[in-house]
Design a protein around this motif. Structure first.
Motif, mmCIF file in Angstrom:
data_model
loop_
_atom_site.group_PDB
_atom_site.id
_atom_site.type_symbol
_atom_site.label_atom_id
_atom_site.label_comp_id
_atom_site.label_asym_id
_atom_site.label_seq_id
_atom_site.Cartn_x
_atom_site.Cartn_y
_atom_site.Cartn_z
ATOM 1 N N GLU A 117 -1.320 11.609 27.114
ATOM 2 C CA GLU A 117 -1.859 11.177 28.393
ATOM 3 C C GLU A 117 -2.709 12.251 29.066
ATOM 4 O O GLU A 117 -3.658 11.946 29.786
ATOM 5 N N THR A 118 -2.361 13.529 28.861
ATOM 6 C CA THR A 118 -3.119 14.631 29.452
ATOM 7 C C THR A 118 -3.379 15.684 28.374
ATOM 8 O O THR A 118 -2.935 15.555 27.233
ATOM 9 N N VAL A 119 -4.073 16.756 28.768
ATOM 10 C CA VAL A 119 -4.349 17.841 27.821
ATOM 11 C C VAL A 119 -3.086 18.636 27.493
ATOM 12 O O VAL A 119 -3.065 19.396 26.519
ATOM 13 N N ASP A 120 -2.049 18.483 28.299
ATOM 14 C CA ASP A 120 -0.769 19.140 28.025
ATOM 15 C C ASP A 120 -0.155 18.535 26.767
ATOM 16 O O ASP A 120 0.117 17.327 26.711
ATOM 17 N N ARG A 121 0.083 19.346 25.756
ATOM 18 C CA ARG A 121 0.603 18.850 24.481
ATOM 19 C C ARG A 121 2.038 18.353 24.579
ATOM 20 O O ARG A 121 2.551 17.736 23.636
ATOM 21 N N MET A 492 -14.426 13.239 22.036
ATOM 22 C CA MET A 492 -14.648 14.222 23.102
ATOM 23 C C MET A 492 -13.460 14.318 24.060
ATOM 24 O O MET A 492 -13.373 15.266 24.833
ATOM 25 N N ARG A 493 -12.584 13.322 24.007
ATOM 26 C CA ARG A 493 -11.444 13.311 24.924
ATOM 27 C C ARG A 493 -10.516 14.479 24.616
ATOM 28 O O ARG A 493 -10.079 14.668 23.489
ATOM 29 N N HIS A 494 -10.239 15.282 25.631
ATOM 30 C CA HIS A 494 -9.359 16.441 25.520
ATOM 31 C C HIS A 494 -9.855 17.451 24.490
ATOM 32 O O HIS A 494 -9.060 18.230 23.955
#
Length: 621
Positions: A117-121, A492-494
């Motif tokens: 959902e976010t760049v946080d893995r 390109m996402r994240h």
């Protein structure tokens, strides 16, 4: 002085319009959509009682009545409870996790392993499909509409029996079975590849004494539409290629809310529902004609639906027949989607040779024009090659930010001959400055005569007076294509660059309002201006200083203010696009310096900078 004052007012108003659009239009729109969605869900929770299994619409039983038309209650069950209360068979592939609901053989539990959902893995992985009795219901279902002597055929309430396999993987299919009172046995073999394409192969055996007629149907049902603000360069909603030879059909959610769309009867093709990065699509049996429609229902649980009904097929007594349908559900990865597609156009054939990086598993489906599932836009012929070039560099260097920089170099090289001519014209214009000063002294305040004399000088010397605008104008189609690629493609996402840029598809997260993160607060959106937009503005300003000051006061004023306007305009654009623009400006400065020096023209950069900071002498009486 009056004219100059008007110019300043006009430019200031232009800047205010750009900032005001972001602050008064875009930001409130996003917030209003979020509040409206929360209010709608809260109201439904208060006014509607949950009815067990009511969330599944009954399949139509009358000819012409497509499935999903009946009313259903609003849904409130949480996802875990909804999954636990029905028998299921697990899905586990390199790309997907979830389960198939044996009630209806429905795809209603699907997550995408490779995306978060976010760049946080550590953030949750993306959930695509949800059961029908949850507030975010989103599912796909395939079944039949009974005809003569067919009996009770598979529909939303049919409970299938698992007869082969215990888990659906890319290497192990599963087989479900259902037998009705008319002697029809349905064996449904479900397989999936390493990515996002499910194959549903139904073998219908007629052990009865009479011929049976039945019509396949399929539907994708979704309760909620995206809550993010719509962007004019991106289509989200319904789409499809209805018929193997037809073009792309697109319908926005808002259009379908006003009026359903019934597509023309066709054979072949596909259709579904798309978001920015994810999509679901139905590919009916390609040899049967079918009717399809895009609808929005407000009876009970509001829902969007894309569905179809194929022409009836007859299974003779003592015989069997096999029908095959495909279901796509997943991420719109360019190589995978291209691999699924069959594109007989010259443009598609041109790119068919560039698919060497695609796994062999995505080469065999040949779905007509399925590559249009990704919104390349009207300038498909320019946007897709831009992505292909960037993707090629990415596979060499492993960083999309660097791939953007390398792509920019290639584009600059392609445009070099034209840019060289324009810069040469600008160099010639610089050499004409003394003659222009003579004309100004000769004609004095006679502006008409001065203008005519300058035009004649330009004609005699073969000079383009607006040559300084061409380097910027040449960037516009490249800029738009790159913007489309960065904004639309999931690759390109994240995607990180270096330092604080961890997502090239999102704006630069820093802002000068809080001293780029040193102060513990965030400024208003319309004043968001990060490091890279400022770098871009500086490089654009330096590039403008390379050119002679335009003799026309209006042009001079525009050139002075253009860098500032573009800096604020690009402040909320994807970081990858801003990095491209800054790098392109830097290359243009170097390129222009070399060309102008070659033609013996003086480079104006340092003189223009000195002139800007030189104090004008006070007027004396």
């Amino acid at each position: 002085m009056q004219n100059n004052r008007n110019y300043f007012i006009a430019i200031a108003l232009s800047v205010l319009i750009v900032l005001g659009w972001q602050y008064f239009i875009m930001s409130p729109r996003i917030e209003a959509q979020r509040i409206a969605e929360e209010a709608r869900l809260a109201q439904e929770a208060q006014t509607t009682q949950v009815q067990p299994n009511a969330a599944a619409p009954a399949a139509g039983t009358v000819a012409g009545n497509l499935p999903g038309s009946s009313a259903q209650a609003a849904a409130e069950t949480n996802r875990e409870e909804a999954i636990a209360k029905s028998p299921r068979v697990a899905i586990d592939t390199p790309a997907l996790a979830g389960s198939i609901n044996l009630t209806g053989a429905r795809f209603d539990d699907l997550k995408l392993k490779e995306y978060r959902e976010t760049v946080d893995r550590t953030s949750p992985i993306i959930t695509l499909f949800n059961p029908a009795d949850t507030k975010d219901g989103y599912f796909t279902e395939l079944g039949y509409i009974a005809g003569e002597n067919a009996g009770a055929v598979p529909g939303p309430a049919t409970v299938w029996t698992l007869v082969e396999g215990d888990k659906l993987t890319h290497a192990t299919p599963v087989t479900l079975s259902f037998t009705n009172e008319a002697g029809l046995t349905f064996l449904r073999k479900i397989s999936v590849d390493e990515h996002y394409m499910f194959t549903v192969e139904d073998t219908i055996q007629n052990a009865g004494t009479a011929n049976a007629t039945l019509a396949p149907y399929g539907r994708i049902t979704r309760y909620n539409k995206p809550t993010t603000a719509s962007v004019y360069v991106l289509h989200e909603g319904f789409l499809g290629v209805i018929g193997s030879q037809s073009g792309l059909i697109e319908e926005k959610y808002s259009n379908i809310e006003e009026e359903a769309v019934a597509n023309e009867k066709a054979t072949g093709g596909w259709f579904g529902i798309t978001d920015k990065y994810w999509a679901s699509a139905l590919i009916p049996q390609q040899t049967l004609a079918y009717e399809s429609r895009f609808s929005h229902f407000t009876d009970g649980q509001p829902r969007f639906q894309a569905d179809y009904k194929s022409d009836p097929t007859t299974v003779a007594a003592g015989q069997s027949t096999t029908l095959k349908q495909l279901v796509f559900a997943g991420a719109k990865e360019v190589p995978v989607v291209d691999g699924y597609a069959l594109d007989k156009s010259w443009f598609g054939k041109l790119f068919s040779n560039l698919r060497s990086s695609e796994p062999a598993a995505v080469q065999s489906y040949e779905v007509p024009r399925f590559d249009l599932l990704i919104d390349w836009g009207w300038f498909y012929f320019f946007t897709k090659p831009m992505f292909k070039l960037m993707d090629f560099f990415y596979r060499q260097v492993g960083n999309f930010g660097i791939a953007i920089l390398l792509t920019t170099i290639v584009v600059k090289a392609l445009f070099f001959p034209l840019a060289s001519k324009q810069y040469a014209s600008m160099a010639n214009m610089k050499r004409m400055q003394p003659k222009m000063e003579e004309l100004k002294a000769k004609h004095g305040d006679d502006k008409m005569a001065l203008q005519q004399a300058m035009m004649q000088l330009y004609k005699d010397e073969k000079i383009n007076p607006i040559a300084g605008c061409w380097p910027v104008l040449l960037q516009i189609p490249v800029f738009f294509s790159l913007y489309k690629v960065i904004y639309v493609t999931i690759e390109m996402r994240h995607a990180p660059f270096f330092g604080w840029i961890q997502d090239l598809s999102a704006p630069d997260p820093t802002t000068f309002i809080n001293l780029f993160g040193l102060l513990p607060f965030e400024g208003p959106t319309f004043l968001h201006l990060g490091v890279w937009p400022i770098i871009m503005g500086v490089t654009m300003w330096l590039q403008m200083r390379m050119n002679p000051t335009p003799p026309d006061p209006t042009q001079a004023m525009l050139f002075n203010w253009m860098p500032l306007i573009f800096t604020f305009m690009l402040g909320t654009f994807p970081a990858g696009l801003v990095i491209y623009w800054a790098w392109n400006n830097t290359l243009s400065i170097a390129q222009q310096s070399v060309i102008m020096k070659r033609h013996g023209a003086k480079i104006e950069l340092f003189d223009n900078l000195k002139a800007m900071f030189r104090r004008k002498p006070a007027k004396t009486e």
